[in-house]
Scaffold this motif. Structure first.
Motif, PDB file in Angstrom:
ATOM      1  N   HIS B 101       0.836  -1.204   0.000  1.00 62.13           N
ATOM      2  CA  HIS B 101       0.000   0.000   0.000  1.00 62.13           C
ATOM      3  C   HIS B 101       0.871   1.254   0.000  1.00 62.13           C
ATOM      4  CE1 HIS B 101      -2.752   3.041   1.908  1.00 62.13           C
ATOM      5  NE2 HIS B 101      -3.474   2.615   0.895  1.00 62.13           N
ATOM      6  N   ASP B 102       1.943   1.242   0.772  1.00 58.77           N
ATOM      7  CA  ASP B 102       2.876   2.376   0.777  1.00 58.77           C
ATOM      8  C   ASP B 102       3.460   2.611  -0.620  1.00 58.77           C
ATOM      9  OD1 ASP B 102       2.559   2.730   3.471  1.00 58.77           O
ATOM     10  OD2 ASP B 102       4.595   2.172   4.046  1.00 58.77           O
ATOM     11  N   TYR B 103       3.864   1.519  -1.280  1.00 58.49           N
ATOM     12  CA  TYR B 103       4.582   1.642  -2.553  1.00 58.49           C
ATOM     13  C   TYR B 103       3.655   1.965  -3.731  1.00 58.49           C
ATOM     14  CZ  TYR B 103       8.791  -0.541  -0.485  1.00 58.49           C
ATOM     15  OH  TYR B 103       9.895  -0.829   0.269  1.00 58.49           O
ATOM     16  N   PHE B 104       2.523   1.243  -3.796  1.00 57.61           N
ATOM     17  CA  PHE B 104       1.695   1.321  -5.007  1.00 57.61           C
ATOM     18  C   PHE B 104       0.266   1.819  -4.756  1.00 57.61           C
ATOM     19  CE2 PHE B 104       4.884  -1.987  -5.915  1.00 57.61           C
ATOM     20  CZ  PHE B 104       5.419  -1.467  -7.072  1.00 57.61           C
ATOM     21  N   ALA B 105      -0.078   2.094  -3.505  1.00 59.03           N
ATOM     22  CA  ALA B 105      -1.438   2.498  -3.138  1.00 59.03           C
ATOM     23  C   ALA B 105      -2.461   1.420  -3.497  1.00 59.03           C
ATOM     24  CB  ALA B 105      -1.819   3.836  -3.767  1.00 59.03           C
ATOM     25  N   VAL B 106      -2.019   0.168  -3.563  1.00 58.15           N
ATOM     26  CA  VAL B 106      -2.983  -0.929  -3.742  1.00 58.15           C
ATOM     27  C   VAL B 106      -3.780  -1.048  -2.447  1.00 58.15           C
ATOM     28  CG1 VAL B 106      -3.217  -3.446  -3.996  1.00 58.15           C
ATOM     29  CG2 VAL B 106      -1.569  -2.189  -5.402  1.00 58.15           C
ATOM     30  N   ASN B 107      -5.098  -1.140  -2.601  1.00 55.85           N
ATOM     31  CA  ASN B 107      -5.946  -1.241  -1.415  1.00 55.85           C
ATOM     32  C   ASN B 107      -6.225  -2.711  -1.092  1.00 55.85           C
ATOM     33  OD1 ASN B 107      -7.687  -0.407   0.662  1.00 55.85           O
ATOM     34  ND2 ASN B 107      -9.437  -0.667  -0.698  1.00 55.85           N
ATOM     35  N   PHE B 108      -6.034  -3.090   0.136  1.00 52.61           N
ATOM     36  CA  PHE B 108      -6.373  -4.455   0.569  1.00 52.61           C
ATOM     37  C   PHE B 108      -7.643  -4.349   1.405  1.00 52.61           C
ATOM     38  CE2 PHE B 108      -1.941  -4.744  -0.571  1.00 52.61           C
ATOM     39  CZ  PHE B 108      -1.907  -5.930  -1.280  1.00 52.61           C
ATOM     40  N   ALA B 109      -8.742  -4.759   0.803  1.00 56.06           N
ATOM     41  CA  ALA B 109     -10.057  -4.529   1.410  1.00 56.06           C
ATOM     42  C   ALA B 109     -10.245  -5.370   2.664  1.00 56.06           C
ATOM     43  CB  ALA B 109     -11.142  -4.868   0.393  1.00 56.06           C
ATOM     44  N   GLY B 110     -10.899  -4.789   3.657  1.00 55.26           N
ATOM     45  CA  GLY B 110     -11.238  -5.523   4.864  1.00 55.26           C
ATOM     46  C   GLY B 110     -10.295  -5.266   6.022  1.00 55.26           C
ATOM     47  N   ARG B 111      -9.432  -4.274   5.894  1.00 61.57           N
ATOM     48  CA  ARG B 111      -8.497  -3.976   6.989  1.00 61.57           C
ATOM     49  C   ARG B 111      -8.046  -2.518   6.890  1.00 61.57           C
ATOM     50  NH1 ARG B 111      -2.409  -5.784   6.549  1.00 61.57           N
ATOM     51  NH2 ARG B 111      -2.449  -4.154   8.116  1.00 61.57           N
TER      52      ARG B 111
END
Lengths: 358, 141
Positions: B101-111
């Motif tokens: 998330h820090d590197y690519f702003a990919v969102n991991f849903a549910g947390r």
């Protein structure tokens, strides 16, 4: 009533930045938060903007203690992509270098552990033992850290004086078996400080992805040198020390026994290696594709992912260091511990914050 | 459980590919939670997760697992730069997801995804397409 104590980011146990925020009731730790955001250098991003040869120099700077295993693993990934075979002599030199590096890393850790325990004599003993190892690495590579010996397809320097290496290793092995192991394992002070504290079960170690001596002190048996041999490890006999109690003392014992095995590995490599080339072509074409490489660094499994678009610059370089997966387990080890044991538990996993943040 | 059984239980029709001494399974529509539950059930260890740019708004994500010494790589693509989090199934994913998330702003849903290697005030996605460094005075784009 609970209270919060921030330990760090300077000197939480050793001279690297990390903040361990501890919530206590009385002197018992109830919760722990870790902050590792003080050393980020964007090395993966930088590696994708340099050619493969420049990137080797860059990844060597991920860590000052285990720099050699970083370049080795990175080169292994590139060689796998490019389909290169490393000359046999170079494989042995790589093996010797990473084992010497493991010895310097473990003696450094043992010294710091002694200091954190308040056992200054042990600290001095370990650092005195580390010095001839550093001298040997300097003799072989020209440098005490950041050895610059790995290149794509082999090594940059030959090992020209095997007898000097034999002499040093014999001395180190003798000191470890005759002095360090008895000191660490029979001394009442060490037992009192280390036994039964900072426990991590085998199940916890697996669930949290712990690696290396920390995982093996909790009963996991994996060692990448054994399960996925690289360099010359497939031709060398060695034991993988495993303990089951999962406490700080078990982590001490595993690392001490590993030092003896490292000496055995270096001795066998010196005996087995024969004259021959030490590297391949100067210019290597890396085809389109992706590869992974793993190795057993002093702190555990080191993982590299490299992808190529066929140019001289990698598309993506992913580095997963052992400390990155070992550090979160510190929280498990510290829960319900005595506040006074927090620095020692932290030091017992041999954390490297430089590796963790990259 | 062997790797063919894992593939069948995931309902994947693609074959495993063996390259660089590891096994790779490309599945753009991978059910990552099902995959994580299956791997935890087989006592596999999560080695790490690699994210990289797939196209301008999506990311290629590889879940690397160690199954008794064998390295298994499950490759998938984000959907609107999002994937389900597997941290509740496999706690080893906690820091890994935060770092991605820090590197690519990919969102991991549910947390929740607090920064891991970046400072609290830094925006996520410093390795992603849109990030532009404007220097200390200008701040982040």
């Amino acid at each position: 009533m609970s209270y919060t104590i921030p330990i760090g980011p300077y000197h939480p146990a050793l001279e690297e930045p990390c903040k361990v925020q501890v919530i206590c009731e009385g002197e018992t730790v109830q919760d722990v938060s870790l902050f590792v955001k003080y050393n980020f250098r964007g090395i993966e991003w930088l590696a994708e903007r340099r050619n493969y040869h420049q990137a080797i120099t860059l990844v060597e700077r991920v860590c000052g203690i285990c720099s050699n295993v970083h370049t080795l693993t990175f080169c292994n990934a590139i060689e796998s992509l490019a389909g290169l075979t490393v000359p046999v002599r170079a494989q042995y030199i790589r093996t010797i270098m990473v084992e010497l590096e493991r010895l310097t890393s473990h003696t450094l850790w043992a010294g710091i552990a002694g200091e954190v325990m308040g056992f200054q004599t042990l600290f001095m003993k370990c650092f005195a033992l580390r010095e001839p190892l550093m001298d040997l690495l300097e003799t072989i590579s020209g440098s005490r850290i950041h050895y610059g010996t790995n290149c794509i397809g082999g090594v940059t320097r030959d090992l020209t004086d095997p007898e000097a290496a034999r002499t040093t290793i014999r001395r180190v092995r003798q000191t470890v078996t005759d002095q360090l192991i008895p000191l660490f394992t029979t001394d009442k002070t060490v037992h009192a400080r280390c036994s039964g504290i900072g426990k991590m079960t085998k199940e916890q170690a697996l669930a949290w992805g712990a690696v290396g001596p920390n995982a093996r002190a909790s009963g996991l048996t994996e060692d990448i040198r054994r399960t996925s041999p690289y360099a010359a490890y497939a031709k060398i006999e060695f034991k993988v020390p495993v303990e089951t109690s999962g406490d700080v003392f078990a982590r001490v014992v595993v690392r001490l026994l590993e030092m003896v095995e490292s000496c055995r590995i270096v001795e066998q490599a010196l005996d087995q290696m024969s004259p021959g080339p030490i590297n391949g072509p100067n210019f290597v074409e890396v085809p389109i594709g992706e590869a992974v490489a793993r190795s057993e660094a002093p702190r555990g499994e080191l993982f590299y992912y490299v992808s190529s678009d066929g140019t001289d610059t990698p598309c993506r370089v992913k580095i997963r260091t052992p400390s990155f997966v070992n550090l979160p387990t510190v929280r498990l080890m510290m829960l319900q511990a005595n506040l006074a044991d927090v620095p020692l538990i932290n030091a017992s996993i041999d954390p490297c914050y430089s590796c963790t943040s990259r | 459980m062997d790797i063919e059984e894992i593939r069948e239980r995931l309902g994947n029709m693609e074959a495993w590919v063996n390259k660089s001494e590891a096994w790779w399974l490309e599945t753009p529509s991978l059910d990552v939670e099902k995959m994580a539950r299956l791997m935890v059930e087989t006592s596999a260890r999560l080695v790490t997760v690699t994210a990289s740019r797939a196209r301008e708004d999506e990311f290629r994500v590889i879940y690397h697992w160690d199954l008794q010494g064998r390295l298994l790589n499950f490759v998938t693509i984000t959907n609107q730069a999002t994937l389900p989090s597997i941290t509740s199934i496999c706690p080893a994913a906690d820091w890994i997801e935060r770092e991605i998330h820090d590197y690519f702003a990919v969102n991991f849903a549910g947390r929740e995804l607090p920064t891991l290697v970046l400072s609290d005030q830094d925006p996520p996605g410093i390795f992603s397409w849109n990030f532009q460094w404007k220097g200390k005075e200008g701040g982040h784009a």
